[in-house]
Structures are given as structure tokens and as C-alpha cells.
Write a protein that holds these residues in place. Sequence first.
Motif, short mmCIF file in Angstrom:
data_model
loop_
_atom_site.label_atom_id
_atom_site.label_comp_id
_atom_site.label_asym_id
_atom_site.label_seq_id
_atom_site.Cartn_x
_atom_site.Cartn_y
_atom_site.Cartn_z
N LEU A 47 -10.47 0.45 0.92
CA LEU A 47 -9.13 0.89 0.52
C LEU A 47 -8.77 0.33 -0.84
O LEU A 47 -8.12 1.00 -1.66
CB LEU A 47 -8.11 0.42 1.56
N SER A 48 -9.22 -0.89 -1.11
CA SER A 48 -8.99 -1.48 -2.41
C SER A 48 -9.68 -0.67 -3.51
O SER A 48 -9.12 -0.47 -4.59
CB SER A 48 -9.48 -2.93 -2.42
N ASN B 204 -10.92 11.20 1.60
CA ASN B 204 -10.30 10.05 2.27
C ASN B 204 -9.02 9.61 1.56
O ASN B 204 -8.03 9.25 2.22
CB ASN B 204 -11.29 8.88 2.32
N GLN B 205 -9.02 9.65 0.24
CA GLN B 205 -7.80 9.30 -0.49
C GLN B 205 -6.67 10.28 -0.14
O GLN B 205 -5.51 9.89 0.06
CB GLN B 205 -8.05 9.30 -1.99
N CYS C 208 -3.02 8.41 12.60
CA CYS C 208 -2.66 7.55 11.46
C CYS C 208 -3.82 6.69 10.97
O CYS C 208 -4.51 6.04 11.78
CB CYS C 208 -1.49 6.64 11.86
N ASN C 209 -4.00 6.73 9.67
CA ASN C 209 -4.99 5.89 8.97
C ASN C 209 -6.43 6.13 9.43
O ASN C 209 -7.30 5.30 9.22
CB ASN C 209 -4.63 4.41 9.10
N MET D 207 0.84 -1.22 0.00
CA MET D 207 0.00 0.00 0.00
C MET D 207 0.87 1.26 0.00
O MET D 207 0.64 2.22 -0.73
CB MET D 207 -0.93 -0.01 1.23
N ALA D 208 1.89 1.24 0.84
CA ALA D 208 2.77 2.41 0.93
C ALA D 208 3.46 2.68 -0.40
O ALA D 208 3.62 3.82 -0.82
CB ALA D 208 3.80 2.21 2.04
N THR D 209 3.89 1.54 -1.06
CA THR D 209 4.53 1.68 -2.37
C THR D 209 3.59 2.31 -3.38
O THR D 209 3.95 3.21 -4.15
CB THR D 209 4.99 0.31 -2.89
#
Length: 795
Positions: free
Chosen positions: A350-351, A329-330, A292-293, A1-3
Motif C-alpha cells: 500500500l505504501s 488495485n489502486q 472492503c479493502n 490513508m483515507a485523506t
Amino acid sequence: MATFLAAAVSVVIMSTSLVLATTQKAPWRIHTLFSVECQNYFDWQTVGLMHSYHKSLQPGPITRLLSCTDEERRQYQGMGLAPTFEVPSMSRHPKTGDWYPAINKPAGVVHWLKYSEDADNVDWVVILDADMIIRGPIIPWELGAEKGRPIAAYYGYLKGCDNILSRLHTKHPELCDKVGGLLAMHIDDLRALAPMWLLKTEEVRGDRAHWGTNITGDIYGQGWISEMYGYAFGAAEVGLHHKINDDLMIYPGYTPRDGVEPILLHYGLPFKVGNWSFNKLEHHDDDIVYECNHIFPPPPFPREVVLMETNINRRRGLFLSTECINTLNQGLLLHHASSSCPKPKWSKYLSFLKSRKFAELTKPKYINHQKLSQVTEQKNILMESTKLYPKIHTLFSTECSSYFDWQTVGLIHSFHLSGQPGNITRLLSCTEHDLKQYMGHDLAPTHYVPSMSQHPLTGDWYPAINKPAAVLHWLNHVKTDAEFIVILDADMIMRGPITPWEYGAARGHPVSTPYEYLIGCDNELAKIHTRNPSACEKVGGVIIMHIDDLQKFALLWLHKTEEVRSDKAHFATNFTGDIYGAGWISEMYGYSFGAAELNLRHIIRNDILIYPGYVPLPGIKYKVFHYGLRFGVGNWSFDKADWRNIDLVNTCWSKFPEPPDPSTLSTPDDNIRQRDILSIECGKVLNDALYLHHKRRNCRYPSDSNANFTLSKDVGLLHELKHGVISGRGDEQNIAIEVPSKIFLNSKDKPPSFWMVGLWAFSGMGFLALIFMILPKRKGESSKGKANRSKRNFA
């Protein structure tokens, strides 16, 4: 996800750089500004706006104008959220102590213009609010902006542009535009505007006497939208005239127009999709940026929205609502990733946010410039045409009697044919007893007033006093946004619009028509009843008066009418010009003497009104017939007094004797011919009005073949079908109009003859027999059809 998030950020930055390289060429340099304070509330909005700024490929740099107190600045942790220019906080006004954070927006712009180097290297400025999502590039010149003509979104609730608020706070109220939200203008215009924007914001904010909702449109009535008026009044003061477009920006929750793709989402109001909802005020202290998140509750997925709504445009509106929050949110997730937050747990949501489908849904939207140009031009022509002239309201006074009812029918019919701007209201004076029996409620938009025909103090019987009494009552009980009031008599027929701009009416200078027989303006009558007899003017009939003058004048009009009416010693014809010498025209003198008290100087026009039977002046197109006197053509004549006790309105197909056809006129004198043509027109319009009235009342057509009741040239009928006549115009009282259930029939309306009834009965029996013969056959066919369909379904 981070990538994925890091790659997404890189792609966005590279795309933006490419766009900047190709678009930032002088003289087309753009800079985007938005104003915030040092609060969590503005930080999550900043994250959303900045993310959408990159996604939309908005050209040029963006700057956050950050207003913080010294204490807030020491504790603030969000300096890295956006390119930032710090400006002094004016939330607490340094001079007045007034707490009004919204003033930071114009104050911040003024500070940026004065101290930022960026302000010296820009041609166009786009100003947004923090609670916005950009969906596509906002390029001022492509949207139609010009120097002196900024582009803006429409804020229709800024009603202060139409009332006393604008007249108090700008020398050019006619230039006040109801705009806000999106602003795109040339830097030179902004330099001229910004100081005035700040000054007018302070001015409106300090005007507590006019904070009321009825004046500002602010639902809280607390001056919260003073900054918006500061902008509108400041722009008017420096002569900026906006190109207004209400398709560029939309509030989530609203339905977009067919074919319109807004490029800005402004989530300033609560909105919902199904059982899910969002209200930015519920997240005022939310530290969602720094946890976070942490994101906002996900809205429904697109496939769920499709199941919720079948209407295409309403479904598009729901998609825009979900897009707004999904983009927020994105942006939050990208911010968390850049802040070294741990990778969030996988979820369907998230997907979806990292899916190709969402990328496709939120790719930059581009304006159809040809269509936009056409639509914007049409809308601005419409808005300018309505702003160019002040609003008008027409009044006339009547009583609860059949005599005034047919006059009302005639005046209302002619009002709709005339093209008169604005609404019309009948001021109906009735005693309680008369009102209970009255059947003409549906004849006109109506304001009901107590009858003063019998004076409550003196017992004097003088129905004409109801006119000034009714006007005063209307002013005291009705809120109107009209700037000019046109006052007519019921016994008038309108032939064209009567407008203040055509005749030069202004505050302090009403327009009226000459009533030369009011000789009391020249003798001791005026000296007795006004302190300013030299200002007494012989006028009446048609009045066009500014609302401010009328509000001061109406009480004096009533008072002077009472005064003159009680002065029986001066009723004589040699004092008043009243041929009856009985004080019948006291109300007319009440008007003239009341106006003289206020030194109202009339513009007297003899080209507005004519009495049928009078010879018209050559080349004059009169706007009003006043049939107060007897007139005739050949053997035909008309006198309204002859119809005082005849119920023409509630007796089906009743009418006046038909005037002669103009083709029968044989006089060689052209003046006499023109006089007679006008007299015939007046009589025909009255009969046309009655015809349409009876038609609306669903009167049965008369069995008398000699009735010959037709609408002259069908002009009125065509107009009725096109414009809806009475129901086609509203008035601000929003009075419900009901058609009486009882229909009165002329005694000549006889029931159908017996043989006709028999024919109907025989036809009905024959039809039933035919149905019974066909039904069994159809039933069999139907059964076969069902069987065949069943076989096909299982094949």
C-alpha cells in the motif's frame, strides 16, 4: 490513508476538468464507450477502467453501456461505478433464444446511438473493452483517424477475413480487416456501421456450419468471437477501411517492441511475472468491489522485476504486467475509500501504491505522433499490399526419378528468382519401393502422394495420370488459405510472377495457355467424353485457377483422364493430335473435358509461356519457358529426353553442355536472334540452378581445371545469399527438409596429391612447435597478471 485517497481523487478530477476545458472544442468532441453486464466480473473491470480513464487524462466523457435482464437489474448494486446508459439485454436472443452475451456490445452501441442525447453532441467515439487499462489519452485525430478511416488494433487471429467466411458474410471480402480491441472512429461512420455490426454478428453466430477453428481461428470452435467478425464484416459492408496499428495496445505478458510505449493494456489473457500470475477468468464471481479493502494478490515490486530479467524489452514487458494489476488495485482502494470503508492496514504494498515512484511510473503516456505516423503508414502500406491481392500457392507434379530431380532443381531456382508470390509445393508421386531409395527429399517443399503410374484397377502404365491424382490428393490432405492455385509442369523455368490479378483469373474463369494441337476438342472425341463439347478448350501448360473451382474440378480431371486413356479406339493421331497415337496426352484431354463438364471458361493467354526454339512475339515478356521440345542454337542443342537416365543432381558438378555466349550470335534476322537469346537463357538458368544445388550440397570443387563451372553473372548466387533459396520459403505442410549425409562425387574428383598432403602435415608440425615455444612465456605472463590483479583487489 483515507485523506491521501480523497486528495488523490480531487487532484484527478481537477486535472481532468482542466483537460476537458481545453480540449472539448468543436469539432473535436470525443466520447468513450465500453460495454458490460450486471455481474461482479464486469464491476471490478469497470473500477479498473474508470480509474485508469481518470489517471490517463482521457479527454471527453465516458459512458458504460450496461446490459441487464430485469432480474439482474433488481439485484444489481453497482450503478454508481461509472456514468451509465442502460440498454436492453440481448444475452438471450429475443428471436432465436441463443445465449450469446457478447452480442450486447453492438446492440448496446445501436441503442446508445438511437436514444442517448450524448450521441448527438459528439464528433469522435472511442470504443474499448471493460478489461482494459488506459495509460494515456486516446485522441483519434492524433492517432491518424479520418472520416471513413477508423483507427483499430490488429487482431491477426481473425483468419475468417481470408477464407470462405468473409465471402459468405460480406459483399466486400477484400475490405475485411482483422481488427478489434481499440476502435476510434467518426460518429458518422459509427452510425453507418452499428446496425450492420449487429446484423453481421447475428448472421455469423447463426452460421454454425462455419464455427470450426480452421475457419474462424476461434480456439473453442463454438462461435464465441462471432461479434468480432460481426464488426469486421459490418465495417467491410459499409466500406470502412481501417488504419491498423498493433503498437497502441498490448496484452500484459507480451514484450513491447523496442521504443514502443503502448497506451492500452488489454488483460484478456493469462499472464505472469516470476511465480506470480493473473487470469481474469479466475475472478469471474469475485465480489472484490464490494468487500472492503479486498484487492488482487500484489505482483512483484519493480526492484524484484529488475533482478528477474536482464533484457531491457522483456523487462519493460514485465513492468507493464505489474502496472496493469497495480493500477487495478489502486482503483479498488480508491473505490473502497469512497464507499466509507475503514482505513486498510499499512503494508509495503500500500505504501508503494501511494508513493511518488508509482505515480511517476503511471503518469499519462503520450504518443510520439511523428514516429507513430511514419510507423502506421508503413504498416498500412504493407498490410494493404498483402490485402490488395489474393493469396497464391504454386504446385507442380513429379515422380521419384533423377529425370524429374534436375527439372525440380531448375524450377525451384527460377521460382525464387521470379518473385512469384506465395509458396510452392512439389507433388511427389512414388511407389513404396522407389521412396525407400529416393535421395531428393531436400530439393523442394514436398507433399508425398501414392503413385498411380501403374493404375491400381486396370494395371495400365501411364505416369501422366499422377498429375491430376496428386492435385486431388493435395486438396484432400492439406489445409490451404490460398485463394488461387497456379499449376505448372516440372519442365518449366519461371521468368517472372504468374498472378491471377495480372491475367484476370476469377471464379469460373481460369487462366491458361493455348495448346492448339488438342484437336479432340473439335471432333467426336469431345462429343464422346463430355456433355458440353462446345465448352472444350485447347489449353494446358500453365493453369491459374480459383481454389473453389479446383476443388470441384480435380476429381473430374482425374476421372476424364482415366476415361480418355481407356478409349484406345480413339488414340489415333487424327482424333487426338498425339503424334505417337498412343494415348500419351490423355491427361491433357482429361483436363479439357473435365473443365468442359463444369463449364469453366478459360482466359487463354499466349503471352505467358513460350517453348525455347520458338520465335517470340514482338514486345512480349514471357513468364515461363517450357522446354518440353528439342531446341538449339547453332551446333548446340538441348532435348530433355536425352537426360532421362543421367543423375545430374547427385553427381557433383554435373551440368548440361554450356550454350553459346549471346555475343557470338551473328544472324541479321532479329526474330531469329531473339529466339536464340531466349534458348540460351533457358540453358544457362538450368546450369545455374545445378551449380547452386551442388554448392549447397557441399560438393568439393573439381580438380579438373577445364570444368569451367561458373554461375552466369553471379545473379543466382547473389539471390541465394540474400533470400536463402529453398530454406527461405516455407509451405503450409511445414515439411522438414534434410540434406542427405552421403555426398556423391564425380569420378573425376581425385584426392589431393601426395606432395600436397605432405605440405599440410609439415605446416601443422611447424605450427605446434611455435605454440610450444610461446606457451611457457605466456604462462609466466599470465601468472604475473593474476598476481597483480590480486594485489589491486586487496589494495
